[in-house]
Design a protein around this motif. Structure first.
Motif, PDB file in Angstrom:
ATOM      1  N   VAL A 113     -31.009 -19.880   1.728  1.00 59.17           N
ATOM      2  CA  VAL A 113     -32.122 -20.270   2.600  1.00 59.17           C
ATOM      3  C   VAL A 113     -32.110 -21.780   2.811  1.00 59.17           C
ATOM      4  CG1 VAL A 113     -34.640 -20.381   2.804  1.00 59.17           C
ATOM      5  CG2 VAL A 113     -33.547 -18.282   1.994  1.00 59.17           C
ATOM      6  N   THR A 114     -31.800 -22.530   1.751  1.00 62.47           N
ATOM      7  CA  THR A 114     -31.726 -23.995   1.873  1.00 62.47           C
ATOM      8  C   THR A 114     -30.671 -24.399   2.894  1.00 62.47           C
ATOM      9  OG1 THR A 114     -32.309 -24.194  -0.471  1.00 62.47           O
ATOM     10  CG2 THR A 114     -31.443 -26.161   0.604  1.00 62.47           C
ATOM     11  N   TYR A 115     -29.494 -23.769   2.822  1.00 64.82           N
ATOM     12  CA  TYR A 115     -28.417 -24.095   3.761  1.00 64.82           C
ATOM     13  C   TYR A 115     -28.813 -23.746   5.198  1.00 64.82           C
ATOM     14  CZ  TYR A 115     -25.329 -24.617  -0.305  1.00 64.82           C
ATOM     15  OH  TYR A 115     -24.753 -25.022  -1.484  1.00 64.82           O
ATOM     16  N   ILE A 116     -29.420 -22.572   5.373  1.00 66.18           N
ATOM     17  CA  ILE A 116     -29.819 -22.139   6.716  1.00 66.18           C
ATOM     18  C   ILE A 116     -30.898 -23.070   7.275  1.00 66.18           C
ATOM     19  CG2 ILE A 116     -30.948 -20.303   8.037  1.00 66.18           C
ATOM     20  CD1 ILE A 116     -29.590 -18.321   6.068  1.00 66.18           C
ATOM     21  N   ALA A 117     -31.921 -23.362   6.445  1.00 65.21           N
ATOM     22  CA  ALA A 117     -32.986 -24.258   6.889  1.00 65.21           C
ATOM     23  C   ALA A 117     -32.436 -25.645   7.187  1.00 65.21           C
ATOM     24  CB  ALA A 117     -34.083 -24.340   5.824  1.00 65.21           C
ATOM     25  N   GLY A 118     -31.510 -26.124   6.351  1.00 66.22           N
ATOM     26  CA  GLY A 118     -30.899 -27.434   6.588  1.00 66.22           C
ATOM     27  C   GLY A 118     -30.131 -27.469   7.888  1.00 66.22           C
ATOM     28  N   ALA A 119     -29.395 -26.393   8.179  1.00 69.68           N
ATOM     29  CA  ALA A 119     -28.639 -26.335   9.439  1.00 69.68           C
ATOM     30  C   ALA A 119     -29.587 -26.353  10.634  1.00 69.68           C
ATOM     31  CB  ALA A 119     -27.772 -25.072   9.461  1.00 69.68           C
ATOM     32  N   ILE A 120     -30.692 -25.613  10.532  1.00 65.59           N
ATOM     33  CA  ILE A 120     -31.669 -25.597  11.624  1.00 65.59           C
ATOM     34  C   ILE A 120     -32.250 -26.986  11.849  1.00 65.59           C
ATOM     35  CG2 ILE A 120     -33.956 -24.754  12.310  1.00 65.59           C
ATOM     36  CD1 ILE A 120     -33.230 -22.106  10.906  1.00 65.59           C
ATOM     37  N   VAL A 121     -32.629 -27.660  10.751  1.00 67.97           N
ATOM     38  CA  VAL A 121     -33.228 -28.991  10.868  1.00 67.97           C
ATOM     39  C   VAL A 121     -32.228 -29.991  11.444  1.00 67.97           C
ATOM     40  CG1 VAL A 121     -34.126 -30.958   9.550  1.00 67.97           C
ATOM     41  CG2 VAL A 121     -34.944 -28.638   9.061  1.00 67.97           C
ATOM     42  N   VAL A 122     -31.033 -30.033  10.896  1.00 72.08           N
ATOM     43  CA  VAL A 122     -30.044 -31.028  11.327  1.00 72.08           C
ATOM     44  C   VAL A 122     -29.586 -30.779  12.763  1.00 72.08           C
ATOM     45  CG1 VAL A 122     -27.723 -31.926  10.910  1.00 72.08           C
ATOM     46  CG2 VAL A 122     -29.261 -31.513   8.973  1.00 72.08           C
ATOM     47  N   ILE A 123     -29.225 -29.540  13.061  1.00 74.65           N
ATOM     48  CA  ILE A 123     -28.743 -29.232  14.421  1.00 74.65           C
ATOM     49  C   ILE A 123     -29.872 -29.369  15.429  1.00 74.65           C
ATOM     50  CG2 ILE A 123     -27.775 -27.428  15.899  1.00 74.65           C
ATOM     51  CD1 ILE A 123     -26.297 -26.380  13.407  1.00 74.65           C
ATOM     52  N   GLY A 124     -31.061 -28.859  15.064  1.00 75.45           N
ATOM     53  CA  GLY A 124     -32.196 -28.948  15.981  1.00 75.45           C
ATOM     54  C   GLY A 124     -32.559 -30.382  16.304  1.00 75.45           C
ATOM     55  N   LEU A 125     -32.634 -31.232  15.286  1.00 74.09           N
ATOM     56  CA  LEU A 125     -32.966 -32.640  15.535  1.00 74.09           C
ATOM     57  C   LEU A 125     -31.860 -33.338  16.316  1.00 74.09           C
ATOM     58  CD1 LEU A 125     -34.633 -33.705  12.160  1.00 74.09           C
ATOM     59  CD2 LEU A 125     -35.731 -33.388  14.391  1.00 74.09           C
ATOM     60  N   ALA A 126     -30.608 -32.975  16.043  1.00 78.38           N
ATOM     61  CA  ALA A 126     -29.507 -33.569  16.806  1.00 78.38           C
ATOM     62  C   ALA A 126     -29.625 -33.220  18.291  1.00 78.38           C
ATOM     63  CB  ALA A 126     -28.167 -33.091  16.253  1.00 78.38           C
ATOM     64  N   VAL A 127     -29.935 -31.969  18.577  1.00 82.46           N
ATOM     65  CA  VAL A 127     -30.093 -31.532  19.971  1.00 82.46           C
ATOM     66  C   VAL A 127     -31.222 -32.298  20.660  1.00 82.46           C
ATOM     67  CG1 VAL A 127     -30.798 -29.587  21.435  1.00 82.46           C
ATOM     68  CG2 VAL A 127     -29.134 -29.232  19.604  1.00 82.46           C
ATOM     69  N   LEU A 128     -32.296 -32.566  19.906  1.00 83.32           N
ATOM     70  CA  LEU A 128     -33.449 -33.243  20.499  1.00 83.32           C
ATOM     71  C   LEU A 128     -33.313 -34.761  20.532  1.00 83.32           C
ATOM     72  CD1 LEU A 128     -36.354 -31.201  18.835  1.00 83.32           C
ATOM     73  CD2 LEU A 128     -35.415 -30.916  21.138  1.00 83.32           C
ATOM     74  N   LEU A 129     -32.605 -35.341  19.573  1.00 82.65           N
ATOM     75  CA  LEU A 129     -32.579 -36.801  19.460  1.00 82.65           C
ATOM     76  C   LEU A 129     -31.391 -37.466  20.142  1.00 82.65           C
ATOM     77  CD1 LEU A 129     -33.727 -37.224  15.741  1.00 82.65           C
ATOM     78  CD2 LEU A 129     -35.049 -37.712  17.808  1.00 82.65           C
ATOM     79  N   ILE A 130     -30.285 -36.749  20.301  1.00 79.81           N
ATOM     80  CA  ILE A 130     -29.107 -37.386  20.908  1.00 79.81           C
ATOM     81  C   ILE A 130     -29.329 -37.697  22.385  1.00 79.81           C
ATOM     82  CG2 ILE A 130     -26.687 -37.029  21.525  1.00 79.81           C
ATOM     83  CD1 ILE A 130     -26.321 -35.657  18.804  1.00 79.81           C
ATOM     84  N   PRO A 131     -29.800 -36.751  23.212  1.00 78.06           N
ATOM     85  CA  PRO A 131     -30.059 -37.104  24.620  1.00 78.06           C
ATOM     86  C   PRO A 131     -31.272 -38.028  24.719  1.00 78.06           C
ATOM     87  CG  PRO A 131     -29.853 -34.722  24.330  1.00 78.06           C
ATOM     88  CD  PRO A 131     -30.023 -35.316  22.962  1.00 78.06           C
ATOM     89  N   ARG A 133     -33.332 -38.552  27.083  1.00 75.01           N
ATOM     90  CA  ARG A 133     -34.504 -38.002  27.773  1.00 75.01           C
ATOM     91  C   ARG A 133     -35.376 -37.134  26.861  1.00 75.01           C
ATOM     92  NH1 ARG A 133     -33.541 -32.776  29.183  1.00 75.01           N
ATOM     93  NH2 ARG A 133     -31.393 -32.031  28.954  1.00 75.01           N
ATOM     94  N   THR A 134     -34.793 -36.539  25.820  1.00 75.48           N
ATOM     95  CA  THR A 134     -35.573 -35.689  24.911  1.00 75.48           C
ATOM     96  C   THR A 134     -35.871 -36.374  23.582  1.00 75.48           C
ATOM     97  OG1 THR A 134     -33.561 -34.646  24.016  1.00 75.48           O
ATOM     98  CG2 THR A 134     -34.628 -33.574  25.906  1.00 75.48           C
ATOM     99  N   ARG A 135     -35.460 -37.628  23.452  1.00 73.64           N
ATOM    100  CA  ARG A 135     -35.626 -38.313  22.167  1.00 73.64           C
ATOM    101  C   ARG A 135     -37.092 -38.437  21.731  1.00 73.64           C
ATOM    102  NH1 ARG A 135     -31.827 -42.974  22.481  1.00 73.64           N
ATOM    103  NH2 ARG A 135     -30.331 -41.231  22.553  1.00 73.64           N
ATOM    104  N   PRO A 136     -38.013 -38.822  22.638  1.00 75.27           N
ATOM    105  CA  PRO A 136     -39.420 -38.879  22.210  1.00 75.27           C
ATOM    106  C   PRO A 136     -39.921 -37.520  21.701  1.00 75.27           C
ATOM    107  CG  PRO A 136     -39.122 -40.030  24.296  1.00 75.27           C
ATOM    108  CD  PRO A 136     -37.837 -39.304  24.026  1.00 75.27           C
ATOM    109  N   PHE A 137     -39.495 -36.444  22.339  1.00 76.42           N
ATOM    110  CA  PHE A 137     -39.849 -35.095  21.921  1.00 76.42           C
ATOM    111  C   PHE A 137     -39.287 -34.816  20.528  1.00 76.42           C
ATOM    112  CE2 PHE A 137     -39.489 -30.425  22.035  1.00 76.42           C
ATOM    113  CZ  PHE A 137     -40.730 -30.082  22.548  1.00 76.42           C
ATOM    114  N   GLY A 138     -38.077 -35.324  20.275  1.00 74.80           N
ATOM    115  CA  GLY A 138     -37.445 -35.143  18.973  1.00 74.80           C
ATOM    116  C   GLY A 138     -38.179 -35.876  17.870  1.00 74.80           C
ATOM    117  N   TRP A 139     -38.610 -37.103  18.133  1.00 76.20           N
ATOM    118  CA  TRP A 139     -39.341 -37.850  17.100  1.00 76.20           C
ATOM    119  C   TRP A 139     -40.678 -37.191  16.793  1.00 76.20           C
ATOM    120  CZ3 TRP A 139     -36.054 -40.149  14.562  1.00 76.20           C
ATOM    121  CH2 TRP A 139     -35.079 -40.986  15.098  1.00 76.20           C
ATOM    122  N   ARG A 140     -41.341 -36.636  17.831  1.00 75.70           N
ATOM    123  CA  ARG A 140     -42.588 -35.903  17.579  1.00 75.70           C
ATOM    124  C   ARG A 140     -42.325 -34.665  16.727  1.00 75.70           C
ATOM    125  NH1 ARG A 140     -43.598 -37.212  22.981  1.00 75.70           N
ATOM    126  NH2 ARG A 140     -43.088 -35.089  23.699  1.00 75.70           N
TER     127      ARG A 140
END
Length: 230
Positions: A113-131, A133-140
């Protein structure tokens, strides 16, 4: 499915996964740490005769079993081979061995569960923070993920501190079959890992995760403000 819906789904996945990632990650960190060496300096000595050195050696041997990557059935021999100091008698009786198999199954499940949750957090934040235009949404999203962790762990920490007996029983009833996790005070599992051992473990994990949640919340809030002023 439009872009806004996708971003919202990613946000909620990150927010929901963050407490599991930080909380279970903290559990794994304490298990990896030589926690018994710290804790045995704080709690009473074994009343049935383990010396501090024997107690620590046996506790480390038990935790080594839990840290192994192999399934419980393949490494339970590590516990079956342990002996009461100065004798050829097994350290753990059959009921204790059966419970420790259950414990490792649960611990291994938590690791996944830790690995799965970590993958969701890391990949999800990467998707939101790298572009950009979506960076403010990612920080929120980071801010609310940290806030969710603070709220969840605040409730758990309060339950541990105020309702420890109820929390301890309900936690075990949830994870293990009824009647399989209670032992006599003279049994080795209780001698090595008394209730105070687990109370302090719970406090360290919950407070540590709470602090991590506060840190994540602060970073998210700080970056939200910067993104607004940019």
């Amino acid at each position: 499915m439009n872009n806004k819906v996708v971003l919202t789904i990613i946000r909620w996945l990150v927010i929901l996964a963050m407490p599991f990632f930080l909380g279970l990650g903290m559990v794994r960190a304490v298990i990896a740490w030589d926690y018994p060496a710290f804790e045995y300096q704080r709690i009473p000595r074994d009343m049935f005769g383990f010396s501090p050195e024997e107690r620590l050696e046996l506790a480390r041997g038990t935790l080594d079993y839990l840290r192994r990557a192999e399934p419980a059935a393949e490494v339970i021999y590590l516990l079956e081979d342990l002996r009461l100091p100065g004798t050829d008698a097994p350290l753990y009786n059959p009921s204790e061995i059966s419970h420790m198999i259950d414990v490792k199954v649960v611990a291994d499940g938590m690791k996944q569960v830790t690995y799965i949750a970590g993958a969701i957090v890391v990949i999800g934040l990467a998707v939101l923070l790298i572009p950009a235009r979506t960076r403010p949404f990612g920080w929120r999203t980071l801010f609310f993920g940290g806030l969710a962790t603070v709220i969840a762990l605040g409730v758990i920490a309060l339950a541990i501190l105020v309702f420890w007996e109820v929390f301890f029983v309900q936690f075990h009833e949830l994870l293990f079959p009824p009647g399989t996790w209670t032992f006599a005070y003279s049994d080795s599992l209780i001698r090595l890992f008394p209730e105070q051992f687990w109370f302090d473990f719970g406090v360290i994990v919950s407070v540590g995760t709470l602090l991590l949640g506060l840190l994540v919340t602060f970073v998210g809030y700080l970056m939200m403000r910067r993104s607004r002023s940019a």
